[in-house]
Design an enzyme around this catalytic site. Structure first.
Site, PDB file in Angstrom:
ATOM      1  NE  ARG A 171      48.869  42.713  46.925  1.00 16.36           N
ATOM      2  CZ  ARG A 171      48.821  44.021  47.368  1.00 16.36           C
ATOM      3  NH1 ARG A 171      49.962  44.649  46.377  1.00 16.36           N
ATOM      4  NH2 ARG A 171      48.373  45.538  47.569  1.00 16.36           N
ATOM      5  NE  ARG A 175      52.904  39.875  61.094  1.00 18.76           N
ATOM      6  CZ  ARG A 175      52.031  40.301  61.066  1.00 18.76           C
ATOM      7  NH1 ARG A 175      51.267  40.898  61.231  1.00 18.76           N
ATOM      8  NH2 ARG A 175      52.936  41.174  59.935  1.00 18.76           N
ATOM      9  NE  ARG A 248      37.819  41.148  38.907  1.00 19.38           N
ATOM     10  CZ  ARG A 248      36.475  40.800  39.103  1.00 19.38           C
ATOM     11  NH1 ARG A 248      36.258  40.900  36.737  1.00 19.38           N
ATOM     12  NH2 ARG A 248      35.433  40.342  38.892  1.00 19.38           N
ATOM     13  NE  ARG A 279      39.356  46.053  49.841  1.00 13.98           N
ATOM     14  CZ  ARG A 279      39.973  46.242  49.652  1.00 13.98           C
ATOM     15  NH1 ARG A 279      41.399  45.341  50.328  1.00 13.98           N
ATOM     16  NH2 ARG A 279      41.082  46.684  48.134  1.00 13.98           N
ATOM     17  CD  GLU A 310      37.881  48.129  47.842  1.00 18.46           C
ATOM     18  OE1 GLU A 310      37.799  48.675  48.410  1.00 18.46           O
ATOM     19  OE2 GLU A 310      38.436  47.089  47.018  1.00 18.46           O
ATOM     20  CE1 TYR A 358      47.515  44.812  43.928  1.00 16.84           C
ATOM     21  CE2 TYR A 358      47.360  42.646  44.113  1.00 16.84           C
ATOM     22  CZ  TYR A 358      46.941  43.500  43.944  1.00 16.84           C
ATOM     23  OH  TYR A 358      45.840  43.257  45.176  1.00 16.84           O
ATOM     24  CG  ASP A 360      50.349  48.284  47.859  1.00 19.40           C
ATOM     25  OD1 ASP A 360      49.147  48.363  47.628  1.00 19.40           O
ATOM     26  OD2 ASP A 360      51.095  47.383  49.181  1.00 19.40           O
TER      27      ASP A 360
HETATM   28  P1  FAD Z   1      47.168  56.779  39.536  1.00 15.93           P
HETATM   29  O1  FAD Z   1      46.249  57.043  40.737  1.00 15.93           O
HETATM   30  O2  FAD Z   1      46.089  55.623  38.852  1.00 15.93           O
HETATM   31  O3  FAD Z   1      46.632  57.697  38.526  1.00 15.93           O
HETATM   32  C1  FAD Z   1      46.774  57.531  37.476  1.00 15.93           C
HETATM   33  C2  FAD Z   1      46.214  59.424  36.714  1.00 15.93           C
HETATM   34  O4  FAD Z   1      45.659  59.415  35.645  1.00 15.93           O
HETATM   35  C3  FAD Z   1      44.806  58.931  37.790  1.00 15.93           C
HETATM   36  O5  FAD Z   1      43.988  59.861  37.844  1.00 15.93           O
HETATM   37  C4  FAD Z   1      44.096  59.148  35.961  1.00 15.93           C
HETATM   38  O6  FAD Z   1      42.671  59.369  35.843  1.00 15.93           O
HETATM   39  C5  FAD Z   1      44.926  59.615  34.996  1.00 15.93           C
HETATM   40  N1  FAD Z   1      45.310  59.041  33.506  1.00 15.93           N
HETATM   41  C6  FAD Z   1      44.740  57.816  32.551  1.00 15.93           C
HETATM   42  N2  FAD Z   1      44.205  57.522  31.714  1.00 15.93           N
HETATM   43  C7  FAD Z   1      44.456  59.781  30.628  1.00 15.93           C
HETATM   44  C8  FAD Z   1      44.580  59.433  29.985  1.00 15.93           C
HETATM   45  N3  FAD Z   1      43.947  59.026  28.941  1.00 15.93           N
HETATM   46  N4  FAD Z   1      44.487  61.402  30.079  1.00 15.93           N
HETATM   47  C9  FAD Z   1      44.094  61.963  30.745  1.00 15.93           C
HETATM   48  N5  FAD Z   1      44.115  61.367  32.179  1.00 15.93           N
HETATM   49  C10 FAD Z   1      44.180  59.665  32.267  1.00 15.93           C
HETATM   50  N6  FAD Z   1      48.191  51.474  47.964  1.00 15.93           N
HETATM   51  C11 FAD Z   1      49.112  51.102  49.418  1.00 15.93           C
HETATM   52  O7  FAD Z   1      50.556  51.646  49.038  1.00 15.93           O
HETATM   53  N7  FAD Z   1      48.688  51.186  50.623  1.00 15.93           N
HETATM   54  C12 FAD Z   1      46.838  51.056  50.216  1.00 15.93           C
HETATM   55  O8  FAD Z   1      46.839  50.682  50.983  1.00 15.93           O
HETATM   56  C13 FAD Z   1      46.639  50.743  48.732  1.00 15.93           C
HETATM   57  N8  FAD Z   1      45.455  50.432  48.943  1.00 15.93           N
HETATM   58  C14 FAD Z   1      44.398  50.547  47.043  1.00 15.93           C
HETATM   59  C15 FAD Z   1      43.208  49.833  47.047  1.00 15.93           C
HETATM   60  C16 FAD Z   1      42.909  50.086  46.154  1.00 15.93           C
HETATM   61  C17 FAD Z   1      41.453  49.741  45.801  1.00 15.93           C
HETATM   62  C18 FAD Z   1      43.279  50.166  44.869  1.00 15.93           C
HETATM   63  C19 FAD Z   1      43.103  50.385  43.733  1.00 15.93           C
HETATM   64  C20 FAD Z   1      44.863  50.921  44.611  1.00 15.93           C
HETATM   65  C21 FAD Z   1      45.688  50.528  46.161  1.00 15.93           C
HETATM   66  N9  FAD Z   1      46.740  51.278  46.367  1.00 15.93           N
HETATM   67  C22 FAD Z   1      46.900  51.138  48.259  1.00 15.93           C
HETATM   68  C23 FAD Z   1      47.823  51.314  45.062  1.00 15.93           C
HETATM   69  C24 FAD Z   1      47.601  53.162  45.323  1.00 15.93           C
HETATM   70  O9  FAD Z   1      45.980  53.266  44.697  1.00 15.93           O
HETATM   71  C25 FAD Z   1      48.460  53.438  43.624  1.00 15.93           C
HETATM   72  O10 FAD Z   1      49.980  52.720  44.146  1.00 15.93           O
HETATM   73  C26 FAD Z   1      48.650  54.565  43.290  1.00 15.93           C
HETATM   74  O11 FAD Z   1      47.538  55.129  43.640  1.00 15.93           O
HETATM   75  C27 FAD Z   1      49.320  54.966  42.406  1.00 15.93           C
HETATM   76  O12 FAD Z   1      49.371  55.816  41.394  1.00 15.93           O
HETATM   77  P2  FAD Z   1      49.276  56.061  39.890  1.00 15.93           P
HETATM   78  O13 FAD Z   1      49.729  57.774  39.945  1.00 15.93           O
HETATM   79  O14 FAD Z   1      50.617  55.250  39.216  1.00 15.93           O
HETATM   80  O15 FAD Z   1      48.015  55.700  39.439  1.00 15.93           O
HETATM   81  N1  UDP Z   2      42.837  38.271  50.285  1.00 14.99           N
HETATM   82  C1  UDP Z   2      42.296  36.831  50.839  1.00 14.99           C
HETATM   83  N2  UDP Z   2      41.234  37.490  51.490  1.00 14.99           N
HETATM   84  C2  UDP Z   2      41.449  38.794  52.728  1.00 14.99           C
HETATM   85  C3  UDP Z   2      42.147  39.124  52.327  1.00 14.99           C
HETATM   86  C4  UDP Z   2      42.834  39.646  50.979  1.00 14.99           C
HETATM   87  O1  UDP Z   2      42.238  36.399  50.386  1.00 14.99           O
HETATM   88  O2  UDP Z   2      40.099  38.164  53.977  1.00 14.99           O
HETATM   89  C5  UDP Z   2      43.731  37.496  49.139  1.00 14.99           C
HETATM   90  C6  UDP Z   2      42.767  37.894  48.184  1.00 14.99           C
HETATM   91  O3  UDP Z   2      43.756  37.240  47.194  1.00 14.99           O
HETATM   92  C7  UDP Z   2      43.330  39.773  47.622  1.00 14.99           C
HETATM   93  C8  UDP Z   2      44.792  39.222  47.830  1.00 14.99           C
HETATM   94  O4  UDP Z   2      45.122  38.697  49.249  1.00 14.99           O
HETATM   95  O5  UDP Z   2      43.319  40.259  45.941  1.00 14.99           O
HETATM   96  C9  UDP Z   2      45.852  41.075  48.297  1.00 14.99           C
HETATM   97  O6  UDP Z   2      45.292  41.477  49.367  1.00 14.99           O
HETATM   98  P1  UDP Z   2      45.155  42.939  49.367  1.00 14.99           P
HETATM   99  O7  UDP Z   2      44.715  43.826  50.860  1.00 14.99           O
HETATM  100  O8  UDP Z   2      46.678  43.427  49.401  1.00 14.99           O
HETATM  101  O9  UDP Z   2      44.537  43.449  48.294  1.00 14.99           O
HETATM  102  P2  UDP Z   2      44.323  45.578  47.896  1.00 14.99           P
HETATM  103  O10 UDP Z   2      43.759  45.796  49.047  1.00 14.99           O
HETATM  104  O11 UDP Z   2      45.634  45.573  46.459  1.00 14.99           O
HETATM  105  O12 UDP Z   2      43.017  44.884  46.406  1.00 14.99           O
END
Ligand code: FAD
Ligand code: UDP
Length: 378
Positions: A171, A175, A248, A279, A310, A358, A360
């Site tokens: 991911r 560079r 996770r 982080r 986090e 996984y 985004d």
């Molecule tokens: P979700 O946002 O999980 O929505 C699903 C919803 O369903 C939730 O609100 C949940 O409560 C509800 N639900 C589940 N089960 C039930 C049930 N049984 N009854 C009623 N409701 C229910 N993406 C990026 O592009 N850039 C980023 O920088 C980025 N950072 C991230 C950092 C973290 C820590 C995490 C966890 C994710 C990150 N993502 C990022 C990914 C991004 O969050 C997801 O791609 C996106 O939110 C997924 O949307 P979704 O609708 O599939 O799921």
């Molecule tokens: N990663 C790492 N060191 C860092 C940042 C990321 O080893 O400082 C690795 C780690 O395995 C992580 C993966 O790269 O799960 C993807 O990172 P990303 O920032 O895309 O994770 P997310 O924001 O989805 O948690």
């Protein structure tokens, strides 16, 4: 039937589907077990700062259709994600680029960096990387793996890097230029005013019930709608009939500090294993140009700051399943659930949990738009 569609989950996938179905004249009910809409992209204002409640969310895509689509709902700033890694008392730029290499080895040119990395790759003697550890060493050599990848990865996933799939580390860009942009995409930014407004706009005119868990009222809810769009956990939908998929989880600790600028960057990764969080994010820095630490921009700095630590956490039933564990074993199990899903005539699975990927945000939008085309206009 009272509704054409019951959408389970008011996250990005569910909200897009509901918005498009409503626009197409369908009667839609959206439920979510959380007390708010937005799923994991939910943001809320604290001290005039947009707080990313479930971790840093930076929008990035190279897909013009997806970029244009999301622009309908908010104006984006020009934030570029440039996280910094802290290993003990050393600070390194991410992703792995000339700034990282120069700091690591005191070198200046791409040629010097390549020479060191190539030597370390050769010494490792890996032919075909079979796991994350081997993949990481094959990309950036052993020094960077040991300081910036191993500890972070093993605490993030709760497994040894040698037991994890290699796609996770791919991911991140590598560079040989001095460029700290975490993404290679054409478009990047954060919505001015936060993400929640996007979901609220999508759900305007749609019936939404919050604090409702599908599984607690399943029979009644199913009897009210012709079709279900399910964005929760697919294994839970089938009552774990083939066994449980692994996820996770995370724990977030947020605090407001009486200072203008805590860490000088939106995201600082703590890459040593011994520090229990991965982080710290400082939310005001996502709001590009209107935060503290920018000196003479003319915008008065907010005298407080909000930070979130986090912590990765084991997932068990009832916890939030933030990440699917897309290793071979779980992907094979998911495949069995997908086969069941394919036979459904009235249920559509979507999003990060429904499709067990996984994903985004931009990938979720692309999937949701594909799903809309197939199901509302197919
Ligand atoms: P979700 O946002 O999980 O929505 C699903 C919803 O369903 C939730 O609100 C949940 O409560 C509800 N639900 C589940 N089960 C039930 C049930 N049984 N009854 C009623 N409701 C229910 N993406 C990026 O592009 N850039 C980023 O920088 C980025 N950072 C991230 C950092 C973290 C820590 C995490 C966890 C994710 C990150 N993502 C990022 C990914 C991004 O969050 C997801 O791609 C996106 O939110 C997924 O949307 P979704 O609708 O599939 O799921
Ligand atoms: N990663 C790492 N060191 C860092 C940042 C990321 O080893 O400082 C690795 C780690 O395995 C992580 C993966 O790269 O799960 C993807 O990172 P990303 O920032 O895309 O994770 P997310 O924001 O989805 O948690």
């Amino acid at each position: 039937m009272k509704y054409d569609y019951l959408v389970v989950g008011a996250g990005l996938f569910g909200a897009i589907f509901a918005y498009e179905a409503n626009k197409a004249g369908k009667k839609v009910l959206v439920i979510d077990r959380r007390p708010h809409v937005g799923g994991n992209i939910y943001t809320e204002e604290v001290e005039g700062i947009q707080v990313h409640k479930y971790g840093a969310h930076i929008f990035h895509t190279s897909d013009k259709e997806v970029w244009d689509y999301i622009q309908q709902f908010a104006e984006f700033n020009r934030y570029t994600n440039c996280p910094v890694a802290r290993y003990k008392d050393e600070m390194y730029n991410l992703p792995f680029n000339m700034n990282t290499f120069s700091k690591m080895w005191g070198i200046k040119t791409p040629e010097e960096a390549k020479e060191i990395i190539d030597r370390q790759i050769k010494e490792a003697g890996i032919k075909e990387p079979a796991n994350l550890e081997e993949q990481a060493i094959s990309l950036v050599g052993r020094d960077i793996y040991e300081k910036l990848i191993k500890g972070y990865t093993e605490k993030q996933w709760g497994k040894r890097a040698s037991e994890l799939p290699s796609f996770i580390i791919r991911r991140l860009p590598v560079r040989y230029v001095y460029d700290n942009n975490y993404f290679n995409d054409q478009y990047q930014g954060i919505p001015i005013g936060g993400y929640t407004q996007i979901i609220e706009k999508m759900l305007e005119g749609v019936e939404v019930r919050l604090g409702v868990d599908f599984f607690e009222d399943r029979e009644i809810l199913e009897s009210e709608a012709d079709h279900i769009v399910f964005t929760g956990m697919i294994d839970a939908f089938y009552d774990y009939c083939y066994g449980e998929l692994e996820y996770r989880s995370l724990r977030f600790e947020t605090e407001t500090l009486d200072m203008e600028n805590y860490q000088g960057n939106a995201v600082v990764n703590y890459t040593e294993y011994e520090i229990p969080y991965t982080r710290i994010i400082e939310h005001k820095h996502f709001e590009y140009g209107c935060q503290g630490g920018y000196g003479n921009t003319g915008t008065p700095a907010i005298q407080k700051t909000v930070i979130t630590r986090e912590y990765p956490a084991a997932w068990e039933k009832g916890a939030q399943p933030y990440y699917p564990m897309n290793d071979e074993k779980n992907n094979a199990l998911y495949e069995r659930y997908r086969e069941l899903a394919e036979k459904e005539e009235h249920v559509i699975f979507g999003g990060r949990l429904g499709l067990y990927r996984y994903y985004d945000m931009h990938q979720v939008i692309a999937e949701a738009l594909k799903c809309v085309k197939e199901n509302l206009y197919g």
